[in-house]
Structures are given as C-alpha cells and as structure tokens.
Design a protein around this motif. Sequence first.
Motif: not given
Length: 71
Positions: A37-40, A33-35, A31
């Motif tokens: 990647k998506n700019g969160t 890593t996903r944040w 999660t």
Amino acid sequence: MTRKQAKEPFEHERWLTPAEVAVAFAVGPKTVTRWAKNGTIPGDVVRWTPSGHRRYEEGGIRALLTAGRPS
C-alpha cells in the motif's frame, strides 16, 4: 496503482501470496500488505486476482530480498 489498472493477466511468472512473501521476509502478512500500500513493494510487482486478492511477482520479490529487507 488502482485495482482496475493492476488487473492485468498473469503471465508465466510465479505469483506469491502475502503469506509466502511474509515468510521470505520474516514478517507478518499484514506488513507485506502495508508495504504494498505504501509503495515499499513497487507497484509493478503487485497484481490483483479477479477475486480481489493481492499476488506478488516472484522475481520482483527475489530482487527485493537480494537488495535487503524493505524499510
């Protein structure tokens, strides 16, 4: 932010692993890593090690924790 741009030298700030950030937010490392990647998690908080691993600036993560959990 590309990896090449993000490979700036690490300064005196403490840098956290995805697992350490995950514990702070009570989520999984994927999660985090996903944040990233998506700019969160803002790009100025993320750096890459010479071996290609993400690290997160402790001060930036603390600021996100104070502001509340990213969505």
